[in-house]
Design an enzyme around this catalytic site. Structure first.
Site, PDB file in Angstrom:
ATOM      1  CB  SER A  43      -1.156   0.151   0.956  1.00 49.76           C
ATOM      2  OG  SER A  43      -0.526   0.394   2.599  1.00 49.76           O
ATOM      3  CG  HIS A 161      -1.163  -5.536   4.157  1.00 51.09           C
ATOM      4  ND1 HIS A 161      -0.257  -5.477   5.472  1.00 51.09           N
ATOM      5  CD2 HIS A 161      -0.965  -5.326   3.296  1.00 51.09           C
ATOM      6  CE1 HIS A 161       0.811  -4.344   4.974  1.00 51.09           C
ATOM      7  NE2 HIS A 161       0.752  -4.295   4.115  1.00 51.09           N
ATOM      8  CD  GLN A 169      -1.748  -1.763   4.540  1.00 52.54           C
ATOM      9  OE1 GLN A 169      -2.208  -1.460   3.618  1.00 52.54           O
ATOM     10  NE2 GLN A 169      -0.582  -1.151   4.905  1.00 52.54           N
ATOM     11  CD  GLU A 170       0.560  -2.809   9.011  1.00 52.90           C
ATOM     12  OE1 GLU A 170       0.860  -1.657  10.051  1.00 52.90           O
ATOM     13  OE2 GLU A 170       1.502  -3.306   8.424  1.00 52.90           O
ATOM     14  CD  GLU A 211       2.720  -6.109   7.103  1.00 53.95           C
ATOM     15  OE1 GLU A 211       1.970  -6.031   8.403  1.00 53.95           O
ATOM     16  OE2 GLU A 211       3.316  -4.966   6.690  1.00 53.95           O
ATOM     17  CG  ASP A 249      -0.917   1.591   9.476  1.00 52.93           C
ATOM     18  OD1 ASP A 249      -1.504   2.745   8.975  1.00 52.93           O
ATOM     19  OD2 ASP A 249       0.096   1.092   8.752  1.00 52.93           O
ATOM     20  CD  GLU A 292       2.158   3.247  10.658  1.00 51.69           C
ATOM     21  OE1 GLU A 292       1.918   2.509  11.874  1.00 51.69           O
ATOM     22  OE2 GLU A 292       2.032   2.568   9.333  1.00 51.69           O
ATOM     23  CG  ASP A 319       3.225   5.014   6.459  1.00 49.92           C
ATOM     24  OD1 ASP A 319       4.579   5.307   5.599  1.00 49.92           O
ATOM     25  OD2 ASP A 319       3.065   3.376   6.316  1.00 49.92           O
ATOM     26  CE  LYS A 344       6.103   1.878   5.877  1.00 49.13           C
ATOM     27  NZ  LYS A 344       4.878   2.088   5.331  1.00 49.13           N
ATOM     28  CG  HIS A 372       7.364  -4.711   8.555  1.00 51.89           C
ATOM     29  ND1 HIS A 372       7.007  -6.206   8.309  1.00 51.89           N
ATOM     30  CD2 HIS A 372       6.336  -3.829   8.596  1.00 51.89           C
ATOM     31  CE1 HIS A 372       5.505  -5.872   8.756  1.00 51.89           C
ATOM     32  NE2 HIS A 372       5.359  -4.598   8.908  1.00 51.89           N
ATOM     33  NE  ARG A 373       6.464  -0.016   2.905  1.00 48.85           N
ATOM     34  CZ  ARG A 373       6.560   0.927   1.855  1.00 48.85           C
ATOM     35  NH1 ARG A 373       7.159   1.870   1.887  1.00 48.85           N
ATOM     36  NH2 ARG A 373       4.649   0.973   1.599  1.00 48.85           N
ATOM     37  CE  LYS A 396       3.306  -1.054  10.293  1.00 48.96           C
ATOM     38  NZ  LYS A 396       2.496   0.365  10.463  1.00 48.96           N
TER      39      LYS A 396
HETATM   40  P1  PGA Z   1       3.056  -1.574   3.362  1.00 54.18           P
HETATM   41  O1  PGA Z   1       2.443  -0.754   3.994  1.00 54.18           O
HETATM   42  O2  PGA Z   1       2.210  -2.351   2.358  1.00 54.18           O
HETATM   43  O3  PGA Z   1       2.643  -0.093   1.692  1.00 54.18           O
HETATM   44  O4  PGA Z   1       4.607  -1.723   3.528  1.00 54.18           O
HETATM   45  C1  PGA Z   1       2.823  -0.702   5.212  1.00 54.18           C
HETATM   46  C2  PGA Z   1       1.829   0.270   6.172  1.00 54.18           C
HETATM   47  O5  PGA Z   1       1.322   0.998   5.544  1.00 54.18           O
HETATM   48  O6  PGA Z   1       2.773   0.477   7.569  1.00 54.18           O
HETATM   49 ZN    ZN Z   2       1.672   1.971   7.442  1.00 54.69          ZN
END
Ligand code: PGA
Ligand code: ZN
Length: 420
Positions: A43, A161, A169-170, A211, A249, A292, A319, A344, A372-373, A396
């Site tokens: 994302s 994800h 998302q998280e 993840e 997040d 976040e 972020d 990041k 991380h990603r 994270k």
């Molecule tokens: P990403 O998302 O898949 O773009 O790394 C993780 C995040 O938003 O923190």
């Molecule tokens: Zn994020």
């Protein structure tokens, strides 16, 4: 000590999503050689550095990295010969000069970052010191006491994800009471382990998302995971809100459509103010200590409202909003949009720019969280050394699978080394 670049060679490798990414090996005049690989996001924010992929549908469904590798081998490498890797600012200055476009559109942020990080690692190796120490020396941070970043562990995934999970998302478990490096990791990971039987008991599957966190299919609200996570914290023997807290997040840019926040799994469309109200309601019910990207990456007017309402109680973190960019971070500081920032390196493209963003945050009393990603990760642990070197408050990372645990293992290794 001067140590110069003699050879640079990039390769296409596979990331954890099975789509390629790039790894670069830097060899120095004394024969030392070191490599670094870079991740990419699922994302990714609109404003972050560009991940250059081949777009050739005949290879890896368009996601090959031959162009990125060729950019390193044919364009970057010849111009980096003789660069002194012990001077990372000089290395990164050269890299930025090769592609001064704001989002690294010419060469790709992935190409540039792989060289930047491999040079730093080669320098640490030839100096015979840990990478985190080398990073401190590069940026004049040696006088600061070491403070180990605390873990924020992703335990439930939804959004981009996972399929058929939450809009958010998280959901993360973060250590709020410091017990020391190893015990901090243990507390957060034990909560993840205790969450599994709780989800099963409530008839959710415990398959994992990108993840390595659980992605409970069919879950009908964005609130439901919060209660399960609090139960897991207790089941693991810790106190919610005291020992451990919950971080969200939502990655709200992903569900911001036509001016509204579209919570599809609840059948709700909310304005910015209503979205903020939604979070306030959750804060009143659960031990949330961080949100976040609670709002969209360009919803600038709403961010200061959220920070004003919640910033004294929780981390209001950018972020996709800030993308590790000094310019966007400065804007966020100027309008008081956030009190913490996710970091990041691949959002910006070089180690020096990443540290610059962290230092700007620090000077303005913002917390920094190195991350991380979620998309294609690799087994590279560079971000942990970066977090330790620059004194990040948190790291994270996802809870399981090799590319994630290798990062916690590096953190515990450093904890032992520094006796923290
Ligand atoms: P990403 O998302 O898949 O773009 O790394 C993780 C995040 O938003 O923190
Ligand atoms: Zn994020």
């Amino acid at each position: 000590m001067l140590r110069t670049v003699k050879q640079i060679k990039a390769h296409e490798i596979l990331s954890t999503s099975a789509q390629p990414t790039i790894e670069t090996v830097v060899t120095l005049d004394d024969g030392t050689s070191a490599s670094a690989s870079v991740p990419y996001g699922t994302s990714a924010g609109r404003h972050e550095a560009f991940t250059l992929a081949d777009e050739d549908p005949k290879r890896y469904r368009g996601k090959g990295m031959l162009k990125a590798a060729a950019n390193v081998n044919e364009i970057i490498a010849p111009r980096m010969m003789g660069a002194d890797v012990t001077d990372q600012r000089e290395v990164d200055g050269r890299l930025v000069a090769l592609d001064p476009t704001p989002q690294r559109r010419e060469l790709g942020g992935n190409s540039i970052l792989s060289v930047s990080l491999a040079c730093a690692r080669a320098a640490a190796l030839t100096k015979g010191i840990p990478l985190y120490r080398h990073i401190r020396e590069c940026y004049g941070l040696e006088d600061r006491d070491y403070v180990l970043p605390k873990p924020m562990v992703v335990v439930i995934e939804g959004g981009q994800h996972a399929d058929d999970s939450t809009d958010f998302q998280e959901y993360l478990v973060g250590v709020t009471k410091d017990r020391g490096g190893r015990e901090n990791v243990r507390a957060a990971i034990e909560t993840y382990l205790h969450l599994k039987p709780i989800l099963k008991k409530n008839h959710y599957n415990t398959n994992v998302g990108t993840e390595g966190a659980y992605a409970p299919a069919g879950i009908k609200s964005n609130e439901a995971p919060l209660a399960y996570i609090e139960q897991a914290i207790k089941a693991a023997g810790y106190k919610p809100g005291d020992d451990l807290g919950i971080a969200l997040d939502p990655a709200a840019s992903e569900f911001f459509e036509n001016g509204a926040y579209n919570l599809a799994c609840e059948g709700k469309k909310l304005s910015s103010d209503e979205m903020i109200g939604y979070y306030e309601d959750l804060l009143g019910k659960y031990c949330i200590f961080s949100i976040e990207d609670g709002l969209g990456e360009d919803d600038w007017d709403a961010w200061p409202v959220m920070n004003r309402k919640m910033g004294s109680r929780i981390m209001v973190m950018g972020d996709d909003l800030t993308v590790t960019s000094v310019e966007r971070l400065q804007k966020a500081i100027d309008i008081n949009a956030i009190n913490s920032i996710l970091i990041k390196p691949n959002q910006v493209g070089t180690l020096s720019e990443t540290v610059e963003a962290m230092e700007l945050a620090r000077r303005n009393d913002l917390k920094t969280i190195v991350s991380h990603r979620g998309g294609g990760e690799t087994t590279d642990t560079f971000i942990i050394d970066l977090a330790v070197a620059a004194g990040a408050h948190f790291v994270k990372v996802g809870p399981s699978r090799g590319e994630r645990v290798v990062k916690y293992n590096r953190l515990m290794w450093i904890a032992d080394e520094l006796d923290l």
